[in-house]
Design an enzyme around this catalytic site. Structure first.
Site: not given
Length: 448
Positions: A65-67, A97, A181, A239, A313, A317
């Site tokens: 997740h590189f945002r 997401n 997931h 995961h 994963d 944050h």
């Protein structure tokens, strides 16, 4: 772009279950020759002596997740892919997401455009399934996108797929790998309510694996597997975090023939619930890090090939966000820079062989997603290579963390092994903690 021919001499090459000493000739983007001894044909050849070092294929991380877009105060494709290159990960598959979510072809192509301009590593993206976007799923070119991602547990916005009829329709409608997931939403909500009733919002972090429990994981993953068997879908369970779930998977056929596969992440192999006292919400992930017994069983399943892939994963944050009370502290942490060094540490502890690390982090993601000409040290393949010094200790500190969020769950850990060089599409892009001035990343393609 660098176009120099490169000759790597005297390397210990780890590939396809063996380690052998040899030379590697790189011409343009590809591995031209692998042999016991190769001579430089001209003065223009860049010669690198790898005496005592190990050459591995660049790792392929199938879950990050590189945002970007929308959450770039935490991370972005440029910062996190650069950290990945320093960690020996040369290709990544990023999750849907973001904000906006990657649930339309238009939004998917926008992410490809961002990566084309900014990524340091080779890139692809998962397309997100929702309760109402089957029409978009059916338009996808299966050779241009890594796969389909479904959240069967808590997720951002409208990405929780909780309509059984829609789920079955998606499973029946695509030949792509469906990555899931798996946490049962009703179970998690019930457990969370019970703990909020008892503690309020400031729930002690040690209860995280009880809230996001073994039962929640097993219930969801077993249902997904049952549906895959019923529909014939190609299912990949992301995961795994419990020992119980490992019994849902088999090791009796080659990976290329498996219809149902599994992944484990670095944090579930490294940490246990004994670490919550020290690490707090900085090891809060979904699914949760669980017991030492779960960790031991995950290792057992990884080594006997019921679990096929090791991934990160990677989900950064900010420090401020992670320091919130339990109900406000988001789940996830940054891992791409430290995943391979952590696994190499497990090699030093005699938990896993170098050959098995390469199988689970390089070969198997390439097989599973049918990535074209990557994941191996092979003639004719892209020269995505990582040089490792197994005896060059270093400690993870704030000064050498490359993630935009500025922290790591491994802070303070000392690793015996160091990534000294990373080659991407034939170009030396990282050498002794310094990056080249030119990016040479490419969009991953798939041979389906």
């Amino acid at each position: 772009m660098q176009k120099k021919t490169t000759l790597i001499k005297n390397a210990n090459i780890v590939n396809e279950g063996s380690i052998f000493n040899g030379d590697i000739l790189i011409e343009g983007e590809y591995i031209k020759q692998i042999s016991e001894s190769i001579s430089a044909k001209s003065a223009d050849v860049l010669v690198i002596d790898a005496e005592g070092k190990y050459i591995l294929p660049g790792a392929i991380d199938d879950q990050v997740h590189f945002r970007e877009p929308g959450l770039t105060h935490k991370a972005n494709i440029e910062t996190e892919s650069k950290a990945a290159i320093a960690g020996g990960i040369t290709s990544f598959v990023e999750m849907p997401n973001t904000n906006p979510q990657t649930t339309t072809i238009e939004k998917l192509e926008e992410k490809f455009d961002i990566a084309a301009k900014s990524s340091w590593a080779n890139y692809s993206f998962m397309f997100g399934g929702t309760n109402d976007n089957l029409d978009e799923i059916l338009k996808l070119d299966i050779n241009q996108v890594a796969g389909l991602k479904l959240f069967l547990g808590s997720s951002t916005g409208n990405m929780l797929v909780d309509d059984p009829k829609v789920l079955e329709k998606i499973f029946k409608s695509t030949d792509m790998v469906i990555s899931v997931h798996c946490e049962d939403e009703a179970t998690v909500r019930k457990n969370l309510k019970a703990h909020i009733d008892k503690f309020g919002d400031d729930i002690p972090i040690k209860y995280h694996p009880i809230i996001r429990s073994e039962e929640a994981c097993y219930l969801s993953s077993s249902k997904a597997i049952e549906l895959a068997k019923k529909t014939g879908a190609r299912l990949h369970v992301f995961h795994l975090s419990t020992g119980k779930e490992t019994n849902l998977f088999t090791n009796d056929i080659p990976l290329k023939d498996k219809k149902i596969t599994a992944e484990v992440c670095i944090h579930h192999l490294w940490f246990s619930d004994e670490d919550y006292d020290n690490k707090g919400t900085f090891i809060k992930w979904n699914p949760a890090v669980k017991t030492k017994a779960d960790r031991d069983q995950l290792w057992e399943a990884l080594l006997d090939d019921r679990i096929d892939v090791i991934a990160t994963d990677h989900a950064p944050h900010t420090i401020g966000e992670k320091k919130n009370v339990y109900t406000s502290a988001p789940s996830g942490g940054p891992l791409v820079q430290h995943a391979l060094p952590a696994m190499l540490e497990m090699y030093h502890k005699e938990k896993i062989s170098l050959e098995k690390i390469v199988k689970k982090m390089c070969h198997n993601p390439a097989i599973l997603f049918q990535v074209e000409r990557r994941g191996y040290v092979k003639e004719g393949f892209y020269a995505d290579l990582v040089m490792v010094d197994l005896n060059n200790p270093w400690t993870v500190t704030k000064d050498n963390i490359l993630y935009k969020c500025g922290w790591s769950p491994f802070e303070g850990a000392t690793f015996k092994s160091r990534i000294t060089h990373t080659f991407l599409n034939g170009n030396l892009v990282y050498e002794n903690a310094k990056f080249s001035s030119v990016k040479s990343a490419k969009r991953l393609t798939f041979n389906r």
